[in-house]
Design an enzyme around this catalytic site. Structure first.
Site, short mmCIF file in Angstrom:
data_model
loop_
_atom_site.label_atom_id
_atom_site.label_comp_id
_atom_site.label_asym_id
_atom_site.label_seq_id
_atom_site.Cartn_x
_atom_site.Cartn_y
_atom_site.Cartn_z
N ILE A 270 0.85 -1.18 0.00
CA ILE A 270 0.00 0.00 0.00
C ILE A 270 0.89 1.24 0.00
O ILE A 270 1.72 1.43 0.90
CB ILE A 270 -0.93 0.01 1.23
CG1 ILE A 270 -1.92 -1.17 1.17
CG2 ILE A 270 -1.68 1.33 1.32
CD1 ILE A 270 -2.88 -1.15 -0.01
N LYS A 271 0.71 2.08 -1.02
CA LYS A 271 1.53 3.29 -1.14
C LYS A 271 0.88 4.44 -0.37
O LYS A 271 -0.29 4.75 -0.55
CB LYS A 271 1.70 3.69 -2.61
CG LYS A 271 2.60 2.77 -3.39
CD LYS A 271 2.74 3.21 -4.83
CE LYS A 271 3.67 4.39 -4.98
NZ LYS A 271 3.89 4.74 -6.40
N VAL A 272 1.69 5.07 0.46
CA VAL A 272 1.23 6.16 1.32
C VAL A 272 2.24 7.30 1.24
O VAL A 272 3.45 7.07 1.30
CB VAL A 272 1.09 5.70 2.79
CG1 VAL A 272 0.64 6.84 3.68
CG2 VAL A 272 0.12 4.51 2.89
#
Length: 327
Positions: A132-134
């Site tokens: 998950i890219k944050v």
């Protein structure tokens, strides 16, 4: 036959494809794949992927929820639809980005990330195949800390400074993505001059982060991103991972010759480095004092949001056409 530079790089670094173009990724056989709203928007405009757009619209429309949230639900399905197809191609992980509008909301980021993982699970894609890219805001990094503790691996993106990188590593991030090319862009604009590859500020920034991580024994993976030239990619040979666009991968595949290893864990261990404090106050102060990080982080969030808005408009237009056809 001489070894290609792409193959030479692969001896020292895991190569990741930075694209939402499924056909392009298939041709390079990368280990992993990264996507973002800009790449999904680009792919969504290609006629070849009209079927995936239709799938996402059908899935989002069939999901229960308030009408005002329909387009956002479809966007989640769109990201997961593309990601699921990419997961069929690469043996490793696929990075999927959380809505940029949530960059300053820890709990909303956690909730959206868990929703995306759930949508992947419904398609038979296990959580361990997804990152998950944050965005590397303070709030985003706190969300990463929570997600990692729940078994959801994260890719902290839009990293432009050592402070962001260290904060992410101390939060237990699986991987960070420092942006080589955008750092170079800022320095070129600010100074009005060009830089030789040995002086490239983006290359130097990733090298500094890599050295710090290996020196202090952080397990967080360093993945250089946002390259402007194949020379930048070569200059970071030895980095844990490098995510590279199909255009630059093609350049590297078409060239032959050795690519010497530039980054080395043993050399990093021997370096003289002081620890950096990254509690909230010091993090915010260091970002405040770093004009590049301040400007590029904000700009990156705005750009990703602008491309997400473009996707929203595309979906809204498609829904309107469907409604008029039914009427």
């Amino acid at each position: 036959m001489s070894e290609t530079k792409l193959d030479a790089l692969r001896r020292h670094t895991i190569i990741v494809a930075d694209s939402g173009d499924i056909d392009a990724i298939r041709s390079f056989a990368p280990q992993d794949c990264t996507t973002n709203p800009s790449l999904i928007l680009k792919a969504a405009k290609m006629p070849a992927y009209a079927g995936l757009i239709a799938q996402a619209i059908e899935a989002g429309s069939a999901e229960a929820g308030p009408s005002e949230g329909l387009i956002d639900r479809i966007l989640d399905h769109l990201a997961v639809t593309f990601g699921s197809e990419l997961a069929r191609i690469v043996p490793g992980v696929v990075s999927t980005e959380v809505d940029a509008r949530l960059s300053f909301d820890t709990q909303a980021t956690v909730a959206r990330a868990e929703r995306l993982i759930g949508l992947y699970a419904a398609r038979g894609v296990a959580a361990e195949r997804i990152l998950i890219k944050v965005a590397a805001t303070w709030e985003g990094i706190r969300a990463v800390e929570i997600l990692q503790s729940r078994g959801i691996a994260c890719n902290v993106t839009l990293v432009f400074s050592l402070a962001q990188a260290v904060a992410a590593a101390e939060a237990g991030a699986f991987l960070i993505s420092p942006f080589v090319g955008r750092i170079l862009d800022w320095h070129v604009k600010a100074s009005g001059k060009s830089f030789d590859i040995d002086e490239d500020p983006g290359v130097r920034s990733v090298t500094e982060i890599y050295t710090y991580f290996k020196h202090f024994g952080y397990k967080t993976i360093v993945m250089g991103a946002s390259f402007r030239s194949s020379a930048e990619v070569e200059a970071l040979c030895g980095c844990d991972r490098l995510t590279v666009s199909p255009a630059l991968l093609d350049q590297l595949r078409s060239q032959t010759g050795d690519v010497p290893k530039r980054l080395d864990p043993a050399a990093s261990k021997a370096a003289t480095i002081s620890r950096l404090a990254v509690d909230e106050a010091s993090f915010r102060w260091q970002i405040n004092e770093d004009a590049l990080a301040t400007e590029k982080l904000a700009e990156g969030i705005r750009l990703f949001n602008a491309d997400t808005d473009a996707l929203r408009r595309t979906i809204a237009e498609t829904l309107a056409k469907r409604a008029s056809t039914v009427a």
